[in-house]
Design an enzyme around this catalytic site. Sequence first.
Site, PDB file in Angstrom:
ATOM      1  CG  ASP A   1       1.413   2.622   3.942  1.00 17.10           C
ATOM      2  OD1 ASP A   1       1.110   2.551   5.131  1.00 17.10           O
ATOM      3  OD2 ASP A   1       0.575   2.764   3.019  1.00 17.10           O
TER       4      ASP A   1
ATOM      5  CG  ASP B   1      -4.230  -0.898   5.148  1.00 22.76           C
ATOM      6  OD1 ASP B   1      -5.077  -1.671   4.695  1.00 22.76           O
ATOM      7  OD2 ASP B   1      -3.696  -1.046   6.269  1.00 22.76           O
TER       8      ASP B   1
HETATM    9  O1  LIG Z   1      -0.130   2.731   7.590  1.00 14.70           O
HETATM   10  P1  LIG Z   1      -1.052   1.897   6.770  1.00 14.70           P
HETATM   11  O2  LIG Z   1      -0.512   0.510   6.498  1.00 14.70           O
HETATM   12  O3  LIG Z   1      -1.462   2.584   5.502  1.00 14.70           O
HETATM   13  O4  LIG Z   1      -2.358   1.717   7.655  1.00 14.70           O
HETATM   14  C1  LIG Z   1      -3.186   2.868   7.875  1.00 14.70           C
HETATM   15  C2  LIG Z   1      -4.565   2.419   8.281  1.00 14.70           C
HETATM   16  O5  LIG Z   1      -5.020   1.535   7.270  1.00 14.70           O
HETATM   17  C3  LIG Z   1      -6.276   0.875   7.450  1.00 14.70           C
HETATM   18  O6  LIG Z   1      -7.323   1.763   7.114  1.00 14.70           O
HETATM   19  C4  LIG Z   1      -7.294   2.137   5.748  1.00 14.70           C
HETATM   20  O7  LIG Z   1      -7.455   0.969   4.923  1.00 14.70           O
HETATM   21  C5  LIG Z   1      -8.751   0.307   5.047  1.00 14.70           C
HETATM   22  C6  LIG Z   1      -8.699  -0.958   4.217  1.00 14.70           C
HETATM   23  O8  LIG Z   1      -8.474  -0.683   2.863  1.00 14.70           O
HETATM   24  C7  LIG Z   1      -9.838   1.285   4.599  1.00 14.70           C
HETATM   25  O9  LIG Z   1     -11.114   0.682   4.730  1.00 14.70           O
HETATM   26  C8  LIG Z   1      -9.767   2.557   5.453  1.00 14.70           C
HETATM   27  O10 LIG Z   1     -10.679   3.519   4.938  1.00 14.70           O
HETATM   28  C9  LIG Z   1      -8.360   3.163   5.433  1.00 14.70           C
HETATM   29  O11 LIG Z   1      -8.261   4.234   6.363  1.00 14.70           O
HETATM   30  C10 LIG Z   1      -6.416   0.292   8.821  1.00 14.70           C
HETATM   31  O12 LIG Z   1      -7.733  -0.164   9.016  1.00 14.70           O
HETATM   32  C11 LIG Z   1      -5.957   1.213   9.935  1.00 14.70           C
HETATM   33  O13 LIG Z   1      -5.925   0.524  11.162  1.00 14.70           O
HETATM   34  C12 LIG Z   1      -4.540   1.694   9.619  1.00 14.70           C
HETATM   35  O14 LIG Z   1      -4.078   2.568  10.646  1.00 14.70           O
END
Ligand SMILES: O=P(O)(O)OC[C@H]1O[C@H](O[C@H]2O[C@H](CO)[C@@H](O)[C@H](O)[C@H]2O)[C@H](O)[C@@H](O)[C@@H]1O
Length: 257
Positions: free
Chosen positions: A24, A26
């Site tokens: 993954d 984020d």
């Molecule tokens: O599948 P991932 O790579 O984990 O992506 C999932 C979502 O991640 C992002 O949001 C998350 O991270 C942000 C930055 O640290 C944070 O601000 C937010 O609260 C988290 O939910 C991204 O913005 C999404 O588009 C992704 O789907």
Amino acid sequence: MPVGPDDALAVLRQDPATTGIFTDFDGTLAEIVDDPSAATPVPGATDVLGALARHHAVVAVISGRPVSFLARHLPSSVLAVGLYGLEVRRAGRVEVEPEAERWRAVVDDAARTCEAEGRAGLTVEPKGLSLTLHFRQHPELADEVASLARRVGARTGLVVGAARRSVELHPPVAADKGTALHGLAEGLGAACFLGDDRGDLTAFRALDELAAEGTRTIRVAVASDEAPAELLAAADLTVAGPSAAVDLLRTLLPTGS
Ligand SMILES: O=P(O)(O)OC[C@H]1O[C@H](O[C@H]2O[C@H](CO)[C@@H](O)[C@H](O)[C@H]2O)[C@H](O)[C@@H](O)[C@@H]1O
């Protein structure tokens, strides 16, 4: 006898040429930050993925982000799977799940509605074929954002899913991190996935299916106070955060590389 972390990871080192490394983005390779557009891989993440890609059958980042975002942060040797499996960047070209394409206009419309109807403090992240509604900086909006997402989902046919301090709307297409991982890892001798959130559970389940087919598999959870208990319970190993995840990945490199 219970095996320690080193023993568990040994299955990923035996034959890199038939081993897949899946992760993954984020919360796993990048620390969680308030502004989604500011997320960036922790030091060493890009280098270790590039080095692994030189030896392993496949190295892929499977993320909720669009590939346009992932491509800015990953070496081209690393496969970028975006939007929970709806997009793949392969050899510089982006392939889109054909069934999802017709939802692009619906997603655009949903994003506009959320911008118009969401309260101040809501951050709308349009991603082409899906969108994320963020309330990390305004946790008091959580219920309201969830209800806005349900309303828009009911009106448009988009499917609502929860993520870290956010709610996401996806096309009703049978694609997720699990289907993406299964497609990429089928037939491999060994595979692992590293993840931190509920959207990563489908990838863990895909590893269960692959294990039943004979692949040796490892599930790694990245711990945080937002990590779902189900993810932690399903993991073979847990690491403390993205830097520890990168340290773990580094141990998979062949000696001397
Ligand atoms: O599948 P991932 O790579 O984990 O992506 C999932 C979502 O991640 C992002 O949001 C998350 O991270 C942000 C930055 O640290 C944070 O601000 C937010 O609260 C988290 O939910 C991204 O913005 C999404 O588009 C992704 O789907």
